[in-house]
Motif scaffolding. Structure first.
Motif, short mmCIF file in Angstrom:
data_model
loop_
_atom_site.label_atom_id
_atom_site.label_comp_id
_atom_site.label_asym_id
_atom_site.label_seq_id
_atom_site.Cartn_x
_atom_site.Cartn_y
_atom_site.Cartn_z
N ILE A 60 0.84 -1.21 0.00
CA ILE A 60 0.00 0.00 0.00
C ILE A 60 0.87 1.25 0.00
O ILE A 60 0.62 2.21 -0.74
N ASP A 61 1.93 1.25 0.81
CA ASP A 61 2.83 2.40 0.86
C ASP A 61 3.51 2.62 -0.49
O ASP A 61 3.63 3.75 -0.97
N LEU A 62 3.96 1.53 -1.12
CA LEU A 62 4.61 1.63 -2.43
C LEU A 62 3.63 2.13 -3.49
O LEU A 62 3.98 2.95 -4.35
N THR A 63 2.40 1.63 -3.42
CA THR A 63 1.39 2.04 -4.41
C THR A 63 1.04 3.52 -4.24
O THR A 63 0.84 4.24 -5.23
N LYS A 64 0.99 3.99 -3.01
CA LYS A 64 0.73 5.41 -2.78
C LYS A 64 1.86 6.27 -3.34
O LYS A 64 1.61 7.36 -3.89
N GLU A 65 3.10 5.78 -3.21
CA GLU A 65 4.23 6.50 -3.80
C GLU A 65 4.10 6.57 -5.32
O GLU A 65 4.38 7.61 -5.94
N GLU A 66 3.67 5.46 -5.93
CA GLU A 66 3.47 5.43 -7.38
C GLU A 66 2.37 6.41 -7.80
O GLU A 66 2.50 7.12 -8.79
N ILE A 67 1.30 6.45 -7.02
CA ILE A 67 0.19 7.37 -7.33
C ILE A 67 0.67 8.81 -7.25
O ILE A 67 0.39 9.64 -8.14
N ASN A 68 1.43 9.14 -6.20
CA ASN A 68 1.96 10.50 -6.05
C ASN A 68 2.91 10.84 -7.19
O ASN A 68 2.91 11.96 -7.71
N TYR A 69 3.72 9.86 -7.59
CA TYR A 69 4.69 10.09 -8.67
C TYR A 69 3.97 10.39 -9.98
O TYR A 69 4.29 11.38 -10.66
N PHE A 70 3.01 9.55 -10.35
CA PHE A 70 2.32 9.76 -11.63
C PHE A 70 1.36 10.94 -11.56
O PHE A 70 1.04 11.53 -12.59
N ASP A 71 0.91 11.28 -10.37
CA ASP A 71 0.14 12.52 -10.21
C ASP A 71 1.02 13.73 -10.54
O ASP A 71 0.60 14.66 -11.23
N ARG A 72 2.28 13.71 -10.07
CA ARG A 72 3.23 14.77 -10.41
C ARG A 72 3.47 14.81 -11.91
O ARG A 72 3.49 15.88 -12.53
N MET A 73 3.66 13.63 -12.50
CA MET A 73 3.93 13.56 -13.93
C MET A 73 2.76 14.09 -14.76
O MET A 73 2.95 14.76 -15.78
N MET A 74 1.53 13.81 -14.35
CA MET A 74 0.36 14.31 -15.07
C MET A 74 0.30 15.83 -15.04
O MET A 74 -0.05 16.48 -16.03
N THR A 75 0.64 16.41 -13.88
CA THR A 75 0.66 17.87 -13.77
C THR A 75 1.74 18.47 -14.65
O THR A 75 1.52 19.46 -15.36
N LEU A 76 2.92 17.87 -14.63
CA LEU A 76 4.05 18.41 -15.39
C LEU A 76 3.86 18.29 -16.90
O LEU A 76 4.26 19.17 -17.65
N ILE A 77 3.22 17.20 -17.36
CA ILE A 77 3.05 17.02 -18.81
C ILE A 77 2.10 18.06 -19.39
O ILE A 77 2.16 18.39 -20.58
N GLU A 78 1.20 18.62 -18.56
CA GLU A 78 0.26 19.63 -19.04
C GLU A 78 0.98 20.89 -19.50
O GLU A 78 0.53 21.59 -20.41
N ASN A 79 2.09 21.23 -18.85
CA ASN A 79 2.83 22.45 -19.19
C ASN A 79 4.11 22.16 -19.96
O ASN A 79 4.95 23.04 -20.13
N ALA A 80 4.26 20.92 -20.44
CA ALA A 80 5.52 20.52 -21.08
C ALA A 80 5.57 20.93 -22.54
O ALA A 80 4.57 20.87 -23.24
N ASP A 81 6.74 21.38 -22.99
CA ASP A 81 6.97 21.52 -24.41
C ASP A 81 7.65 20.23 -24.88
O ASP A 81 7.76 19.25 -24.14
N TYR A 82 8.13 20.23 -26.12
CA TYR A 82 8.71 19.01 -26.68
C TYR A 82 9.90 18.52 -25.86
O TYR A 82 9.99 17.34 -25.51
N TYR A 83 10.83 19.42 -25.53
CA TYR A 83 12.03 19.01 -24.81
C TYR A 83 11.69 18.52 -23.41
O TYR A 83 12.27 17.54 -22.92
N ASP A 84 10.75 19.20 -22.75
CA ASP A 84 10.33 18.76 -21.42
C ASP A 84 9.77 17.34 -21.48
O ASP A 84 10.08 16.49 -20.65
N ALA A 85 8.92 17.09 -22.49
CA ALA A 85 8.30 15.78 -22.63
C ALA A 85 9.32 14.70 -22.93
O ALA A 85 9.23 13.58 -22.40
N MET A 86 10.30 15.01 -23.76
CA MET A 86 11.33 14.02 -24.09
C MET A 86 12.16 13.66 -22.85
O MET A 86 12.56 12.50 -22.67
N GLU A 87 12.41 14.65 -21.99
CA GLU A 87 13.14 14.36 -20.75
C GLU A 87 12.29 13.52 -19.80
O GLU A 87 12.80 12.66 -19.08
#
Length: 548
Positions: A370-397
């Protein structure tokens, strides 16, 4: 359609002033829908962008930096063979239709002068770029059309012909009569322009006066109405009196920049955004199942009680019984216990004990999962937020980060990786010449915070939600700079559409990087919090220094 024949007429006039007689020096296929040509004209290098995107088709000069492939594909090589080094002899619009014709003068393999034509058709999903010889035999198309798709075939070797053109009046020449339906009567008119002209005539303006204003326009006016942006070469006052005005090509850059980037990110990163969303959803569903299993395990005493009661009632149990009702000496009631008819009472009791012990032993493992899964959820939640404002280079990184962490299979060659000196973070400057370093993904966040920033610089980040790290390159902040940096951090965060977003800030020397965690995380020491209303207007107060 925003890019109608009238807009194209203004584009053609501007292109004739800027790049007529210019020399094409390089061609890139920057996506399956876009060509970028470098044109040297009037002692200046300029970039001609051709897009045949179904929603964003257009032709324009651009000042934006578009990512170009490391190696050209076969289509690009063919275009370069014929167009590289060619001079633009003529730029013309076919009537007032959305068709642009470029006449190019180049040389063949024998150094003989030859003429090529490039036809750019701006027609929604039927948009295309067609290169032909002087006799109009097609050399290549950006989008081939086979006989099974349309009666109008666009393939190498076929003679190019214009699509069917409707006979309409020229609005710059023919007078308006009250019975005229603008879109059906006049060439080059889209729905948005027709509505605006009708609105203006209702206010008493003359048709020829409006058309003269259009003919003199070298601007683009962008209007925001009902959560949607519109543009034209004159203000669309029927939608709103508030509008932004730009030079023609600058306005097209502003209007299409984010729209194109999202499509390009989707194309060139194999739909990275969808992968991130799917991983987030998968882990959310996994957490629900784990928590249900944990709840059952935590309430497993019922299994032990059933085992105890079966042992106390062995004399009542025989093979073949599917259940037995016994006295529950724990609460003085009767309890009916299901049995496996294949076994006797002792074996059934032991089976309940085994289930109880298994559930008890699984508690620790379940909690770890459960702890590991919560970490995964938080990680991909961060990634979803960041991809919204990403340009091409940001997305490739971001794609590279997922590859390094094992979520995606690595495809980038080592030679390409070695070329990168550091991530492509964003640098902004205030009116007081204070620099902001903005991370647009986890890799950039780590870099600007722990490598680029000085210990005395200040770090800004939204509280308890995903977002960009904003580093203020200064050891002395005034209220204006604090609010500006907090505004940037709030805008590039999950809370960008909220109000009164809390933003933490502190000096970099108080931060620590947690060991063994995924990139983008920090441990805070002493910090202060400011509440800010996110607004895109904060970016207008900052000058973009460079996109690294």
């Amino acid at each position: 359609m925003a890019f109608d024949g009238i807009v194209l007429s203004r584009v053609v006039e501007a292109l004739n002033k800027r790049i007529a007689t210019g020399r094409i020096s390089k061609i890139y296929t920057i996506s399956q829908n876009e060509l970028l040509m470098n044109v040297r004209a009037h002692n200046k290098n300029q970039k001609l962008l051709v897009s045949i995107h179904p929603m964003y088709a257009r032709v324009q000069l651009t000042d934006l930096n578009y990512p170009t492939p490391d190696s050209p594909n076969a289509l690009t090589m063919l275009m370069r063979k014929h167009m590289d080094g060619a001079f633009i002899a003529d730029i013309e619009q076919v009537g007032l239709d959305r068709i642009l014709k470029l006449t190019l003068k180049g040389r063949n393999d024998f150094k003989d002068e030859v003429t090529y034509y490039a036809y750019i058709e701006i027609m929604g999903k039927y948009s295309n770029f067609i290169l032909t010889y002087e006799n109009n035999k097609i050399i290549e198309c950006l989008k081939r059309v086979s006989p099974s798709e349309s009666s109008r075939i666009l393939q190498p070797g076929i003679i190019y012909e214009y699509p069917p053109l409707l006979e309409k009046k020229n609005p710059f020449v023919d007078f308006y009569t009250p019975t005229d339906q603008l879109v059906k009567t006049y060439a080059g008119f889209g729905k948005d322009l027709a509505n605006e002209i009708t609105h203006r005539m209702h206010l008493g303006m003359m048709f020829d006066t409006i058309m003269n204003d259009i003919k003199e326009s070298d601007k683009l006016y962008i209007v925001h109405h009902n959560n949607k942006d519109y543009y034209h070469v004159l203000p669309l006052t029927n939608l709103s009196e508030d509008y932004e005005v730009y030079d023609l090509f600058e306005g097209l850059d502003v209007f299409y920049d984010k729209r194109d980037q999202k499509d390009r990110i989707k194309q060139q990163t194999n739909d990275l955004s969808r992968f991130i969303r799917n991983e987030y959803t998968k882990n959310v569903n996994k957490l629900k199942k784990l928590e249900m299993t944990l709840f059952d395990s935590q309430n497993s005493d019922d299994l032990r009680i059933k085992g105890d009661l079966l042992y106390a009632s062995l004399h009542l149990i025989k093979k073949g019984m599917k259940e037995v009702t016994v006295d529950n000496y724990y609460d003085g009631t009767k309890m009916t216990i299901p049995l496996d008819e294949r076994y006797d009472g002792k074996t059934n009791a032991n089976r309940y004990y085994n289930k109880y012990q298994k559930a008890k032993n699984s508690l620790k493992v379940l909690q770890e999962q459960i702890d590991l899964t919560k970490e995964e959820i938080n990680y991909f939640d961060r990634m979803m937020t960041l991809i919204e404002n990403a340009d091409y280079y940001d997305a490739m990184e971001m794609k590279e980060e997922l590859e390094n962490l094992g979520y995606l299979k690595k495809k980038m060659s080592k030679s390409i990786r070695k070329k990168k000196k550091h991530p492509h973070y964003q640098t902004l400057k205030t009116k007081d010449d204070v620099l902001f370093y903005v991370g647009k993904n986890n890799i950039q966040n780590d870099y600007v915070t722990f490598k680029k920033a000085k210990k005395t610089d200040y770090w800004f980040h939204v509280k308890d939600m995903p977002g960009s790290h904003v580093i203020v390159h200064s050891d002395n902040l005034d209220e204006y700079t604090i609010r500006l940096a907090a505004g940037v951090a709030a805008y590039y965060s999950k809370g960008k559409d909220s109000s009164s977003v809390p933003v933490n800030y502190t000096q970099v020397k108080t931060l620590k990087k947690p060991g063994g965690n995924k990139p983008g995380l920090v441990l805070l020491g002493h910090y202060k919090t400011i509440y800010i209303d996110p607004d895109s207007s904060v970016l207008k107060e900052l000058e973009k220094v460079e996109e690294r």
